[in-house]
Design an enzyme around this catalytic site. Structure first.
Site, mmCIF file in Angstrom:
data_model
loop_
_atom_site.group_PDB
_atom_site.id
_atom_site.type_symbol
_atom_site.label_atom_id
_atom_site.label_comp_id
_atom_site.label_asym_id
_atom_site.label_seq_id
_atom_site.Cartn_x
_atom_site.Cartn_y
_atom_site.Cartn_z
ATOM 1 N N LYS A 1 -70.088 -2.324 34.089
ATOM 2 C CA LYS A 1 -71.385 -2.607 34.697
ATOM 3 C C LYS A 1 -71.707 -1.478 35.655
ATOM 4 O O LYS A 1 -70.796 -0.798 36.149
ATOM 5 C CB LYS A 1 -71.345 -3.923 35.470
ATOM 6 N N ASP B 1 -80.304 -4.083 32.638
ATOM 7 C CA ASP B 1 -80.008 -5.350 33.326
ATOM 8 C C ASP B 1 -81.163 -5.578 34.303
ATOM 9 O O ASP B 1 -82.237 -4.983 34.127
ATOM 10 C CB ASP B 1 -78.636 -5.267 34.026
HETATM 11 P P1 NAD Z 1 -85.333 -8.817 34.952
HETATM 12 O O1 NAD Z 1 -85.305 -7.869 36.071
HETATM 13 O O2 NAD Z 1 -86.119 -8.503 33.732
HETATM 14 O O3 NAD Z 1 -85.862 -10.249 35.476
HETATM 15 C C1 NAD Z 1 -85.315 -10.921 36.570
HETATM 16 C C2 NAD Z 1 -86.296 -12.023 36.936
HETATM 17 O O4 NAD Z 1 -85.731 -12.837 37.953
HETATM 18 C C3 NAD Z 1 -87.627 -11.524 37.498
HETATM 19 O O5 NAD Z 1 -88.669 -12.315 36.934
HETATM 20 C C4 NAD Z 1 -87.527 -11.814 38.988
HETATM 21 O O6 NAD Z 1 -88.791 -12.019 39.582
HETATM 22 C C5 NAD Z 1 -86.712 -13.085 38.939
HETATM 23 N N1 NAD Z 1 -86.058 -13.427 40.188
HETATM 24 C C6 NAD Z 1 -85.361 -12.656 41.050
HETATM 25 N N2 NAD Z 1 -84.941 -13.399 42.087
HETATM 26 C C7 NAD Z 1 -85.373 -14.658 41.863
HETATM 27 C C8 NAD Z 1 -85.276 -15.878 42.559
HETATM 28 N N3 NAD Z 1 -84.604 -15.966 43.706
HETATM 29 N N4 NAD Z 1 -85.836 -16.985 42.010
HETATM 30 C C9 NAD Z 1 -86.513 -16.911 40.859
HETATM 31 N N5 NAD Z 1 -86.636 -15.791 40.157
HETATM 32 C C10 NAD Z 1 -86.090 -14.678 40.654
HETATM 33 O O7 NAD Z 1 -83.817 -9.132 34.586
HETATM 34 P P2 NAD Z 1 -83.225 -9.715 33.235
HETATM 35 O O8 NAD Z 1 -82.820 -8.579 32.383
HETATM 36 O O9 NAD Z 1 -84.132 -10.771 32.707
HETATM 37 O O10 NAD Z 1 -81.869 -10.379 33.761
HETATM 38 C C11 NAD Z 1 -81.833 -11.689 34.321
HETATM 39 C C12 NAD Z 1 -80.403 -12.203 34.301
HETATM 40 O O11 NAD Z 1 -79.921 -12.185 32.966
HETATM 41 C C13 NAD Z 1 -79.391 -11.380 35.111
HETATM 42 O O12 NAD Z 1 -78.399 -12.250 35.619
HETATM 43 C C14 NAD Z 1 -78.772 -10.475 34.065
HETATM 44 O O13 NAD Z 1 -77.486 -10.015 34.435
HETATM 45 C C15 NAD Z 1 -78.710 -11.441 32.898
HETATM 46 N N6 NAD Z 1 -78.598 -10.813 31.584
HETATM 47 C C16 NAD Z 1 -79.530 -9.921 31.146
HETATM 48 C C17 NAD Z 1 -79.407 -9.369 29.881
HETATM 49 C C18 NAD Z 1 -80.424 -8.425 29.304
HETATM 50 O O14 NAD Z 1 -80.291 -8.089 28.130
HETATM 51 N N7 NAD Z 1 -81.450 -8.041 30.019
HETATM 52 C C19 NAD Z 1 -78.298 -9.688 29.086
HETATM 53 C C20 NAD Z 1 -77.379 -10.622 29.562
HETATM 54 C C21 NAD Z 1 -77.545 -11.177 30.815
#
Ligand code: NAD
Length: 421
Positions: free
Chosen positions: A111, A151
């Site tokens: 990561k 991410d």
């Molecule tokens: P992103 O940046 O696209 O979206 C994150 C979202 O969370 C945004 O809408 C933001 O406004 C919201 N957010 C932040 N703090 C918040 C809060 N306190 N309450 C409500 N909403 C809040 O990120 P993403 O890629 O969608 O990743 C989200 C999660 O999924 C993370 O934990 C990441 O590690 C995990 N993840 C992502 C992927 C991927 O392919 N992108 C894969 C596996 C896991």
């Protein structure tokens, strides 16, 4: 870990190591192996100086952590968020090792992250930050060494800059250096939706075991970024009723269901979910406690803790985010018979299709979207079935079963390879 005033209530690396110890105890993994599996292989911390648009210079902290490469090169996303700290990156890297192992793909876990607020940086500042960060970690990454991906706070554009910076330094285009690239740069069809599609497939696996479907299920999704917004759209398309949504600016709710397509358009137009017609505002804390069948936390870690776990009303939690439930909360949810589809299973679709993208990039031969989605469904179904079978046999939670399978596979690979020299 230094004092953290952030979304992190507990040290995530402590949590990850504690999970490993509990799994090792349950599945009789010997202490020397546990020590080996709990160790971080390599961790670098770099200064990332950036010329800002006003001419000043700011120095950001960047990290890249490789947890374990026993089963293949390491793989893991890059996070741009103000709260990024080394111990969070270490925990996320360890979870990546277990996720790749559980899904049966030949990667270890890594990561990366930069402590910055991408929303407050201009396009040019973000580009300079990404290129300098890439340059600082350039000896740590490579298509056979460690392959980054998006991410929180990063996207296809960030991956395009990373790909270009690495390729310019090597003197030729290196398709396999990063996944989550835009399609025009050798990305894979289906990658943008993959994490959410994998979560959908996991939920469908669960529903079919219960003789139910997603149609009519009341769903709440926290986080409206890549994972949350697309999952909400997929669930609505399956006939589920999305009764609550949120982003960092707060939540919205509607008893009769939110029009997710309208929510996407509203967010694109205004930058937030607040004010969507036909919805009422709800705080992020209350959102998690809304009356629903399925709660999908898709934002950040530790949003369900011992404080709010007793008030969760969902019967199923689908961990779109990594580490959204603390171990104490996990025990409370288990005692309350709330089923948690753990992160390493629920959100693994992203890394599975990243693996497909890497394979396609190395072969320079690209698949159709149907092929990508079909293979993702097969891999998800296989991992879900193995996890479910172990849960039934051991009488444990899905999380312990998922981590148990994953950790045992890495332990077996480690024992077979032996210790060098
Ligand atoms: P992103 O940046 O696209 O979206 C994150 C979202 O969370 C945004 O809408 C933001 O406004 C919201 N957010 C932040 N703090 C918040 C809060 N306190 N309450 C409500 N909403 C809040 O990120 P993403 O890629 O969608 O990743 C989200 C999660 O999924 C993370 O934990 C990441 O590690 C995990 N993840 C992502 C992927 C991927 O392919 N992108 C894969 C596996 C896991």
């Amino acid at each position: 870990m230094s004092a953290i005033e952030s979304h992190l209530r507990e040290n995530p690396y402590d949590i990850a190591r504690d999970q490993l110890r509990r799994v090792a105890q349950r599945f009789d993994i010997e202490p020397g192996m546990v020590e080996l599996l709990g160790a971080i292989k390599k961790s670098v911390e770099v200064a990332v100086p950036v010329r800002m648009d006003d001419g000043s210079v700011r120095v950001f902290r960047g990290y890249r952590v490789q947890h374990n490469v026993t089963r293949g090169p390491s793989k893991g996303g890059i996070r741009f968020h103000p709260d990024v700290v080394l111990d969070e990156v270490k925990a996320l890297a360890m979870w990546m090792t277990w996720k790749c192992s559980l899904m049966g793909i030949p990667f270890g876990g890594a990561k990366g992250g930069v402590a910055c607020d991408p929303k407050r940086l201009s396009h040019g500042e973000l580009e300079r930050l990404t290129r300098r960060y890439t340059t600082e970690i350039i000896d740590q990454i490579g298509p056979d060494i460690d392959i980054p991906a998006p991410d929180v706070g990063t996207d296809g554009q960030t991956m395009a800059w990373l790909y270009d910076t690495y390729s310019m330094n090597k003197g030729h285009s290196v398709l396999g250096i990063v996944t989550g690239k835009p399609l025009s740069l050798g990305g894979s069809l289906g990658r943008t939706e993959a994490t959410s599609r994998g979560a959908l497939f996991s939920l469908q696996q669960l529903m079919s075991r219960r003789g139910e479907t997603l149609a009519g299920k009341r769903v709440v999704v926290q986080g409206f970024g890549n994972v949350g917004s697309i999952l909400a759209k997929f669930l609505a398309a399956e006939g589920a009723l999305v009764v609550g949504l949120s982003d960092s600016g707060g939540g919205i709710a509607a008893e009769s269901g939110i029009d997710v397509i309208a929510a996407l358009a509203h967010k694109a137009a205004t930058g937030s979910l607040a004010g969507l017609a036909g919805t009422v505002p709800v705080s992020n804390e209350r959102l998690l406690e809304l009356d629903c069948d399925i709660l999908a936390p898709c934002a950040l870690e530790q949003v369900i803790s011992e404080e709010n776990a007793p008030r969760i009303r969902a019967t199923v939690i689908c961990e779109g985010a990594n580490g959204p439930v603390t171990p104490t909360a996990d025990a409370i949810l288990e005692a309350r018979d709330i089923l948690v589809i753990p992160d390493v299973l629920a959100n693994a679709g992203g890394v599975v299709v990243s693996y497909f993208e890497w394979v396609q990039g190395l072969q320079e031969y690209f698949w159709t979207e149907e092929e990508v989605n079909r293979r993702l469904n097969e891999i998800t179904a296989r991992a879900f079935a193995a996890t479910w079978e172990l849960k039934e046999r051991e009488g444990c939670s899905l999380r312990i079963a998922a981590y148990g399978l994953a950790v045992q596979r890495v332990a077996e690979a480690s024992a077979l390879r032996g210790l060098y020299p």
